[in-house]
Design an enzyme around this catalytic site. Structure first.
Site, short mmCIF file in Angstrom:
data_model
loop_
_atom_site.label_atom_id
_atom_site.label_comp_id
_atom_site.label_asym_id
_atom_site.label_seq_id
_atom_site.Cartn_x
_atom_site.Cartn_y
_atom_site.Cartn_z
N CYS A 137 120.26 -0.63 -83.69
CA CYS A 137 119.29 -0.32 -83.18
C CYS A 137 119.54 0.02 -81.64
O CYS A 137 118.83 0.72 -80.85
CB CYS A 137 118.00 -1.25 -83.27
SG CYS A 137 117.51 -1.32 -84.88
N HIS A 144 112.80 0.21 -77.77
CA HIS A 144 112.87 0.73 -79.14
C HIS A 144 111.87 0.16 -79.80
O HIS A 144 111.26 -0.94 -79.70
CB HIS A 144 114.26 -0.44 -79.55
CG HIS A 144 114.55 -0.36 -81.14
ND1 HIS A 144 114.66 0.54 -81.77
CD2 HIS A 144 114.72 -1.58 -81.92
CE1 HIS A 144 114.94 0.24 -82.81
NE2 HIS A 144 114.92 -1.11 -83.07
N ASN A 158 110.31 2.03 -87.67
CA ASN A 158 111.89 1.83 -86.96
C ASN A 158 112.71 2.66 -87.48
O ASN A 158 113.17 2.57 -88.68
CB ASN A 158 112.07 0.34 -87.15
CG ASN A 158 113.42 -0.19 -86.59
OD1 ASN A 158 114.12 0.80 -86.08
ND2 ASN A 158 114.02 -1.29 -86.35
O1 UT7 Z 1 115.33 -2.97 -85.00
C1 UT7 Z 1 116.03 -3.94 -85.25
C2 UT7 Z 1 115.85 -5.29 -85.10
N1 UT7 Z 1 114.67 -5.97 -85.95
C3 UT7 Z 1 113.73 -6.37 -85.43
O2 UT7 Z 1 113.75 -6.61 -84.11
C4 UT7 Z 1 112.81 -6.90 -86.46
C5 UT7 Z 1 112.44 -8.25 -86.05
N2 UT7 Z 1 111.65 -9.08 -86.87
C6 UT7 Z 1 110.25 -8.53 -87.13
O3 UT7 Z 1 109.59 -7.79 -86.64
C7 UT7 Z 1 109.44 -9.49 -88.06
O4 UT7 Z 1 110.11 -10.78 -88.31
C8 UT7 Z 1 108.98 -9.09 -89.47
C9 UT7 Z 1 107.96 -7.84 -89.11
C10 UT7 Z 1 110.31 -8.59 -90.19
C11 UT7 Z 1 108.39 -10.02 -90.50
O5 UT7 Z 1 107.09 -10.39 -89.55
P1 UT7 Z 1 106.97 -11.95 -89.55
O6 UT7 Z 1 105.68 -12.18 -88.74
O7 UT7 Z 1 107.97 -12.75 -88.77
O8 UT7 Z 1 106.68 -12.50 -90.76
P2 UT7 Z 1 107.73 -13.89 -91.30
O9 UT7 Z 1 109.03 -13.26 -91.90
O10 UT7 Z 1 107.74 -14.91 -90.69
O11 UT7 Z 1 106.80 -14.06 -92.78
C12 UT7 Z 1 105.57 -14.81 -92.65
C13 UT7 Z 1 105.16 -14.33 -94.22
C14 UT7 Z 1 106.02 -14.98 -95.30
O12 UT7 Z 1 105.18 -15.59 -96.18
P3 UT7 Z 1 105.09 -17.21 -96.48
O13 UT7 Z 1 106.28 -17.55 -96.52
O14 UT7 Z 1 104.38 -17.56 -94.93
O15 UT7 Z 1 104.17 -17.48 -97.52
C15 UT7 Z 1 106.61 -13.54 -95.87
O16 UT7 Z 1 106.90 -13.90 -96.96
O17 UT7 Z 1 104.90 -13.00 -94.47
C16 UT7 Z 1 105.33 -12.74 -95.79
N3 UT7 Z 1 105.66 -11.45 -95.89
C17 UT7 Z 1 105.09 -10.39 -96.16
N4 UT7 Z 1 103.61 -10.44 -96.52
C18 UT7 Z 1 103.12 -9.13 -96.73
C19 UT7 Z 1 106.89 -10.96 -95.33
N5 UT7 Z 1 106.98 -9.57 -95.59
C20 UT7 Z 1 105.76 -9.13 -95.96
C21 UT7 Z 1 105.11 -7.81 -96.21
N6 UT7 Z 1 103.79 -8.22 -96.53
N7 UT7 Z 1 105.63 -6.87 -96.08
#
Ligand code: UT7
Length: 329
Positions: free
Chosen positions: A116, A256, A286
């Protein structure tokens, strides 16, 4: 003799027609439009459809847009650098393919893979060729067809990424405009959190790598999120301090577009209000190397000569960085 700087003199962009909405993703994976919007800020993203349509297709369109706006011929281009993690092929470089397709027969070039941060790394590299006085017109492209490496059964990644390309033209100036400073960083120990395992020399494609879905992006979102917030905001603050810029001096933050929450945290650390943040994550998601040039393309009419822009990115690798630009037109 006055110092030669590289300044952006034209911007081009291209996004594919097909719009993949949050509602359509609700039908593909266990997610909701509300979750995607509240956790990332994304409403829809563009997808390049069609067999044999690689990243170069979008890069070419972005460059054609740029050349037409600047009113110059591809024969005037000395060099093309393409930031991408989704090259048309492993080799030759997408820059070579693009030069051929646009008829830039006097140019040479290559790809830069910095995930990125690809556009920032490419822009900083290109600016050095201008500053050295050896090159007069360099096109820097940020382009990715992320849909080619995304598993549309994996809700943790498929809601985030999209396809798109942006391009800028760099030319020399002896005026006090252009690329004023850059700080670029990388830390390979972060590679375990965001990567595509197979398809390289370590794990060449086999039936097994395909069955295990190892040709897709893997992301452990939380550690990437934390590192992105910390490092992107730190590097943006560092470049401001090094150039004696206060929040008032900054006209635009050009971040970004990975997650609206990361962008807001960076702006808050810089003390920059939301009216100064370029943002288009809601419509493109993204696009990896494409995000920053696509922002410049979308906002071009609102940017004025002399505006101070702080570009900032964080991505796989880990890679991150910031570039300070005093806009030249
Ligand atoms: O561009 C390159 C660099 N990349 C980034 O900068 C991305 C950085 N990371 C992020 O933006 C975030 O971590 C994400 C958007 C990828 C995920 O958001 P989050 O708030 O960190 O969610 P999480 O991974 O902590 O997951 C929270 C919950 C989980 O469920 P449980 O374990 O709490 O039951 C996930 O399984 O949300 C769940 N989850 C979803 N639920 C609905 C993960 N993806 C989804 C989804 N829809 N698409």
């Amino acid at each position: 003799m006055s110092k030669i700087r590289a300044t952006i003199t034209a911007v081009g962009g291209y996004v594919p027609e097909y719009i993949l909405t949050n509602q359509e993703l609700e039908k593909l994976v266990d997610t909701t439009s509300d979750w995607i919007l509240s956790r990332t800020g994304i409403k829809e993203r563009r997808i390049l459809k069609g067999e044999g349509q690689g990243t170069s297709v979008m890069g070419v369109k972005a460059i054609e847009n740029l050349l037409q706006k600047r009113g110059i011929s591809p024969l005037e281009i000395d060099m093309v650098i393409v930031g991408t993690v989704t090259p048309d092929m492993v080799f030759p470089s997408t820059a070579n393919v693009i030069c051929d397709k646009i008829g830039a027969t006097n140019a040479w070039g290559y790809d830069i893979n910095a995930a990125c941060s690809g556009f920032l790394f490419s822009l900083a590299t290109a600016s050095k060729f201008i500053e050295a006085g050896t090159h007069k017109k360099i096109i820097v492209v940020g382009a990715d067809k992320m849909s080619s490496i995304i598993n549309y059964q994996d809700r943790t990644t498929c809601v985030i990424f999209g396809d798109g390309a942006g391009a800028v033209l760099l030319e020399p100036t002896t005026e006090d405009f252009g690329i004023m400073d850059s700080i670029l960083k990388s830390d390979g120990s972060g590679r375990q959190f965001l990567f595509q395992k197979a398809g390289g020399s370590m794990y060449p494609p086999t039936q097994e790598t395909i069955a295990k879905k190892e040709h897709y992006v893997f992301q452990d979102g939380q550690p990437v999120f934390k590192a992105a917030v910390t490092n992107m905001s730190q590097v943006a603050a560092d470049i401001m301090e090094r150039n004696h810029l206060t929040a008032n001096d900054v006209t635009w933050l050009v971040p970004h577009q990975a997650n609206k929450r990361i962008i807001d945290a960076t702006a808050s650390r810089m003390g920059v209000g939301s009216d100064k943040i370029m943002m288009n994550i809601e419509k493109y998601g993204n696009t990896t190397s494409g995000t920053i040039p696509l922002l410049l393309w979308d906002y071009e009419k609102q940017i004025k000569k002399g505006d101070n822009l702080i570009l900032a990115a964080f991505g796989g690798g880990f890679t991150w960085g910031s570039i300070y630009i005093k806009w030249g037109y």
